[in-house]
Write an enzyme that holds these catalytic residues in place. Structure first.
Site: not given
Ligand code: AHR
Length: 502
Positions: A173, A292
């Site tokens: 990210e 994610e």
């Molecule tokens: O999964 C939780 C968090 O969400 C992770 O650390 C991050 O990559 C995202 O913002």
């Protein structure tokens, strides 16, 4: 009762399902690692300190690849702190989650643990506070078989053979202002390209995932991907997407329509990948790693009140309800409907932290969202057929027009099995769904699995772990090759058909 029609043709193939679509994610965050997968003092621990009850549930969930060690955590991580003799490993301040990281569990333990759960590692390098040199060293430690500083270090830690980790994430990210070492698109694109180039010099067999946008609502979404892929087209293999949803306004119809947004997000990222490919007269596709995705909002308020600089707090411990499981089912269907380009998916996360599996001192249990994932990772293999869905629609407050029926059909030729995944999002009415299957004339229904409940807010807890679970009691019948199924109001459905032996 509403009516819908699903249309497929055996020869109209969308693409193969990459089994890594059913991946997951373990971050050094909250109780994911400590107490989730590693707890030497627990009655459930094996000789390595790994929780046996968690191992059993992860094996059942059938997760082929697991991203590690973060997440936001990786952007400040020194991997060297987590290898070698445990008594020499330092505790560190983790600025991503305002906790103390003891480093008692690190990459070698994670490699061992993934083997215990029949999975593989998807490793992320720190491109927040670190760069090319550290990424190269980490890869040398993990994958280099000859004699060199870092491969010798690995061997001295008891790992003679290289770990041969194939899939690598170039940071996490990096578009997010919350990220340690946050970068502009131009800054990140240069760093990702140079890091990736050096990593592929070290090991040409690896695959690289560059950070796309942290969500569809990021102000830089679109231009970020265009800049990134333009710079890195020759180096990378995948661009990542992250996406979480929540029912913050308690508008369930709208919440269940979030998959419309996911579909549009994926479509837009594919368009950008292909635009750059066209502009460069390129031959290869840049594919998508949705590394994610999940529902995440239940724990937000509680997390704001957490004490800082402690170890393994109860952080991001969403307790998932039944409607969350319905959306997870719809998100999986959406990913499958893009299986030609979405090759990796990581449900975030796996244990205790926004997770399908929870642990306590008394054992481990399945959250509601465990089940749709389990069904897809068990039965969603083979080729996805172009699935035309003719469904009545409704108007969702945030997302506009949404179909009541989400559906995808997967043809597993190897197993001679046809599987239909479907969600009826109608909160009031059942739905009759018809599907012409005369091309599959010698197939019979094996089962119609259903998850349904009148209470969208029902949850599974430590004391009542089976409040929500699937049953094998759906209504489907096959008449002269025409399938007719009744999908109950607010339900997740898996209809399995198999070729009959003559
Ligand atoms: O999964 C939780 C968090 O969400 C992770 O650390 C991050 O990559 C995202 O913002």
């Amino acid at each position: 009762m509403k009516k819908a029609q699903v249309i497929i043709d055996k020869e109209f193939i969308l693409g193969d399902v990459d089994k890594r679509l059913y991946g997951s994610f373990i971050e050094h965050l909250g109780r994911a690692v400590y107490e989730g997968i590693y707890q030497p003092e627990s009655a459930f621990a094996d000789e390595n300190g790994f929780r046996k009850d968690t191992i059993e549930l992860v094996k059942e969930l059938n997760v082929p690849i697991i991203r590690y060690p973060g997440g936001n955590f990786v952007s400040g991580y020194c991997w060297e702190d987590g290898v070698g003799p445990k008594e020499k490993r330092p505790s560190r301040v983790d600025l991503a989650w305002s906790v103390i990281e003891t480093n008692q569990f690190g990459l070698n333990e994670f490699v061992d643990w993934t083997k215990a759960v029949n999975s593989q590692v998807m490793m992320a390098v720190n491109l927040g506070t670190r760069g090319v040199e550290d990424a190269k060293n980490l890869l040398e430690y993990c994958n280099f078989s000859g004699n060199s500083k870092y491969s010798d270090l690995r061997k001295s830690h008891g790992y003679e053979k290289p770990h041969n980790i194939k899939t690598w994430c170039l940071g996490n990210e990096m578009d997010g202002p919350w990220q340690m070492g946050h970068k502009t698109a131009e800054e990140y694109a240069r760093l990702a390209h140079e890091t990736g180039r050096v990593m592929k010099m070290m090991d040409p067999n690896i695959e690289l995932v560059a950070c796309g946008s942290s969500s569809s609502s990021m102000p830089t979404f679109g231009s970020w991907e265009a800049t990134l892929i333009d710079e890195c087209y020759d180096t990378i293999d995948y661009v990542s997407m992250h996406q979480y949803y929540g029912n913050r306004d308690n508008d369930s119809a709208n919440f269940l329509a979030s998959s419309v947004d996911l579909d549009q997000f994926i479509t837009n990222v594919i368009a950008i990948c292909d635009y750059v490919k066209g502009k460069k007269h390129g031959k290869k596709n840049i594919n998508i790693s949705l590394d994610e995705w999940n529902v995440w909002y239940h724990s937000n308020e509680a997390d704001e009140k957490l004490e800082k600089w402690v170890q393994k707090p109860h952080q991001l411990e969403d307790v998932y309800n039944f409607e969350d499981a319905l959306l997870v089912g719809s998100m999986l269907i959406t990913m499958l409907r893009h299986a030609d380009r979405v090759k990796i998916g990581c449900m975030a996360q796996l244990v205790n932290v926004i997770a399908p599996i929870m642990t306590s001192d008394t054992g481990a249990w399945k959250q509601t969202i465990f089940y749709p994932f389990y069904h897809c990772s068990r039965y969603g293999h083979g080729t996805v057929l172009n699935t035309i869905v003719k469904s009545p629609v409704y108007e969702a407050k945030q997302y506009g027009e949404a179909a009541f029926l989400d559906c995808v059909v997967v043809n597993n030729e190897e197993e001679e099995e046809l599987v239909i995944f479907a969600v009826n999002k109608d909160l009031e009415e059942d739905m009759e769904v018809t599907l012409d299957l005369r091309q599959f004339s010698d197939y019979q229904i094996v089962e119609h699995i259903v998850m349904q409940d009148e209470d969208l807010k029902a949850v599974n807890t430590e004391s009542n772990p089976d409040r929500i679970k699937p049953a094998n009691d759906g209504y489907s019948k096959l008449n002269s090759g025409r399938l007719s199924s009744k999908l109950q109001s607010k339900s997740w459905n898996v209809i399995r058909l198999k070729k009959q032996c003559k």
